[in-house]
Design a protein around this motif. Structure first.
Motif, short mmCIF file in Angstrom:
data_model
loop_
_atom_site.label_atom_id
_atom_site.label_comp_id
_atom_site.label_asym_id
_atom_site.label_seq_id
_atom_site.Cartn_x
_atom_site.Cartn_y
_atom_site.Cartn_z
N THR A 1 -29.34 -32.83 69.48
CA THR A 1 -28.35 -32.63 68.42
C THR A 1 -27.33 -33.76 68.44
N LEU A 2 -26.89 -34.12 69.64
CA LEU A 2 -25.89 -35.18 69.75
C LEU A 2 -26.44 -36.49 69.19
N LEU A 3 -27.68 -36.81 69.53
CA LEU A 3 -28.26 -38.07 69.03
C LEU A 3 -28.39 -38.04 67.51
N ASP A 4 -28.72 -36.88 66.98
CA ASP A 4 -28.85 -36.75 65.54
C ASP A 4 -27.50 -37.00 64.86
N GLN B 1 -27.69 -38.56 55.49
CA GLN B 1 -28.97 -39.07 55.98
C GLN B 1 -29.79 -37.95 56.61
N VAL B 2 -31.09 -38.02 56.41
CA VAL B 2 -31.97 -37.00 56.98
C VAL B 2 -32.72 -37.60 58.16
N ASP B 3 -32.73 -36.88 59.26
CA ASP B 3 -33.37 -37.45 60.44
C ASP B 3 -34.87 -37.20 60.44
N PRO B 4 -35.62 -37.93 61.31
CA PRO B 4 -37.08 -37.84 61.29
C PRO B 4 -37.61 -36.45 61.61
N SER B 5 -36.84 -35.62 62.29
CA SER B 5 -37.34 -34.29 62.66
C SER B 5 -37.32 -33.33 61.47
N THR C 1 -28.62 -33.91 59.04
CA THR C 1 -27.43 -34.07 59.84
C THR C 1 -26.37 -33.06 59.43
N ARG C 2 -26.29 -32.83 58.12
CA ARG C 2 -25.29 -31.87 57.65
C ARG C 2 -25.55 -30.50 58.28
N GLN C 3 -26.85 -30.12 58.34
CA GLN C 3 -27.19 -28.84 58.96
C GLN C 3 -26.84 -28.86 60.45
N SER C 4 -27.14 -30.00 61.12
CA SER C 4 -26.81 -30.12 62.54
C SER C 4 -25.32 -29.93 62.77
N LEU C 5 -24.54 -30.52 61.89
CA LEU C 5 -23.09 -30.42 62.05
C LEU C 5 -22.65 -28.98 61.86
#
Lengths: 269, 263
Positions: A99-102, A243-247, A251-255
């Motif tokens: 999550t942190l890296l994302d 930005q959307v990550d490769p997984s 990022t917005r969801q991660s936040l």
């Protein structure tokens, strides 16, 4: 004085537990020739290393005093004298949470730093989503600082959009877990303070910021904080936030997730 | 023969005054998993083995030696395998306690299998190890005097206690057969817990310092005049030796110990 041959050593974990989303720790080394383990701290020389049996090592891991890798990794070449094969400089472990890296926009994990190859391994502890690798001390500091820079950039990009204060605070908190250089730590503390409830800010300054930066003055810090807020509010909005990550997890969801999650130290037992 | 009963009196006479000064002032050191646990859970003490994260080997050694469940300290030494936070307590902190001491790590002597190697007669089996462990035990109010004699007799310089093996060997060959400093580090035991607020110094790894910041941020703001929270009391005490933490927190704490006793 004895020497430690890199060919006889494998890194099987790190000291302590991954109770925050990223960090560094001393490696746990295993001697291939006799199966003995030690906390690899070369600050007092090879002769002072305390070696433990496999049974002890297992009990330390079970008690979460040590954290094991799924597969061992080698001592980084940067820590080894090529002519003798001896370990001459301190290797260090770095661990991270996906999550942190994302959020830092640092996915995928780096596979090298300068000329050092980085072999990341998952941790044995449950379904932690954490990985770790072993590198030279300077490389580990640089990697952590790079993640901190990514997190601070994310923070600055989001600040002017009036996001949830909890989102911003977690990003600044992550940056403080990562940042090793004094410059980045001070930047991270400024941003962390900017997201705190006003009543808590002075306490954080007294207990953490002033102890790390004894010459820092409260009035100056407060002024700098006001200036930072003003500047960040007028910065143009960047596109990195969406930005959307490769997984496939945005990022917005991660936040949103990290703001709703309890900090690791409250859930990891 | 109990360890240290074979000291060469002539050899130690010249070094004894300086070694006694070190022994009289050396802080007691305890490494625990994390300071967060001790802050969050009453009674906020370095716990005895009844409550702490001590290993089964510790409890086994206590049972075999007839010791009460104890809080464990080393004289001036810190080992990272015990956790992520190292505490130092000033000389004299033992005055308020009952307990005992040993001139080696009792868990290492009586673990199964034993970590410390030595030669006893007729064998170095468990019965002989237990007898040796009991015979080597020191009263809590006398360990510093014995520690001074030990430094003077077995090391060329007091600082070597932190850096080398003893330069003379003992009859049981404990110092000869082991490279692990737990074979010659004095272990101090309190029969009661010891408050973390009485610390003289402390140091932790970076993860613990991040956790501590998070814990602090979750605490309500203390209203002036209200009783201090445990966290407030903790922060009122000595700050961490490394404010942002360090992976080498044990080495940093030992450096502080050596500075205090000028070795």
């Amino acid at each position: 004085m004895n020497s430690l041959k890199a060919s006889d050593i494998e890194i099987v974990g790190f000291n302590g537990a991954p109770l925050v989303e990223c960090g560094r720790s001393l490696p746990i080394a295993k001697r291939k020739s006799d199966g003995q383990h030690c906390v690899l701290d070369l600050s007092r020389g090879v002769d002072t290393l305390v070696w433990h049996s496999q049974e002890e090592a297992t009990s330390f891991a079970e008690a979460r005093q040590w954290t094991e890798l799924v597969r061992s990794v080698s001592i980084p070449n940067a820590c080894v004298e090529s002519s003798t094969g001896s370990v001459i400089t301190q290797p260090m472990m770095v661990f991270e949470n996906e999550t942190l890296l994302d959020v830092a926009n640092r996915v995928p994990r780096p596979d090298h730093h300068d000329l050092e190859y980085l072999i990341w391994q998952p941790l044995k502890v449950g379904d932690s989503g954490c990985f770790a690798t072993c590198a030279s001390g300077p490389a580990v500091e640089a990697i952590l600082d790079d993640w901190a820079q990514g997190l601070l950039k994310r923070f600055d990009a989001m600040f002017g959009q009036n996001p949830d204060r909890a989102d911003l605070k977690r990003i600044a908190d992550f940056a403080l877990c990562a940042a090793r250089s004094r410059e980045l730590r001070r930047k991270a503390y400024l941003r962390y303070a900017a997201t705190q409830e006003p009543d808590r800010m002075k306490r954080t300054f007294d207990r953490f910021i002033h102890t790390e930066f004894p010459k820092e003055n409260w009035d100056c810090f407060l002024n700098e904080l006001k200036t930072l807020r003003d500047i960040l509010k007028v910065l143009p909005i960047t596109t990195t936030v969406t930005q959307v990550d490769p997984s496939g997890c945005s990022t917005r969801q991660s936040l949103r997730d990290i703001a709703n999650d309890k900090p690791l130290n409250l859930v990891a037992k | 023969m109990p360890l240290l009963s074979d000291i060469d009196e002539k050899a130690l006479a010249a070094r004894l005054p300086a070694s006694n000064a070190v022994a009289d002032n050396v802080p007691l050191v305890h490494v625990d998993r994390t300071v967060i646990d001790l802050i969050e859970h009453p009674p906020h003490e370095i716990p005895t083995s009844a409550m702490g994260s001590n290993s089964d080997n510790t409890r086994r050694a206590e049972g075999l030696l007839g010791l009460p469940q104890s809080a464990y300290f080393y004289a001036g030494r810190a080992h990272p395998k015990f956790g992520s936070t190292a505490f130092a307590f000033a000389a004299g902190c033992e005055d308020a306690h009952t307990g005992s001491a040993s001139p080696f790590d009792t868990g290492g002597l009586l673990s199964n299998p034993p970590h410390l190697k030595l030669r006893l007669n007729p064998t170095d089996g468990e019965a002989e190890r237990v007898a040796f462990g009991k015979a080597s035990m020191l009263p809590l109010d006398q360990w510093r005097a014995t520690f001074g004699r030990f430094l003077a007799a077995f090391f060329d310089a007091d600082v070597d206690y932190w850096q080398k093996k003893p330069s003379r060997f003992d009859p049981e060959r404990l110092f000869e057969l082991n490279n692990d400093w737990r074979a010659w580090t004095f272990e101090i035991r309190f029969s009661e817990g010891h408050s973390i607020h009485d610390r003289a110094a402390w140091c932790a790894d970076e993860t613990v310092m991040s956790q501590l910041r998070r814990l602090d941020d979750q605490q309500p703001v203390t209203i002036p005049g209200d009783p201090l929270s445990v966290l407030d009391q903790f922060f009122a005490g000595p700050p961490a030796l490394e404010p942002s933490g360090t992976p080498q927190f044990c080495e940093r704490l030992e450096q502080w110990v050596r500075e205090q006793i000028a070795v």
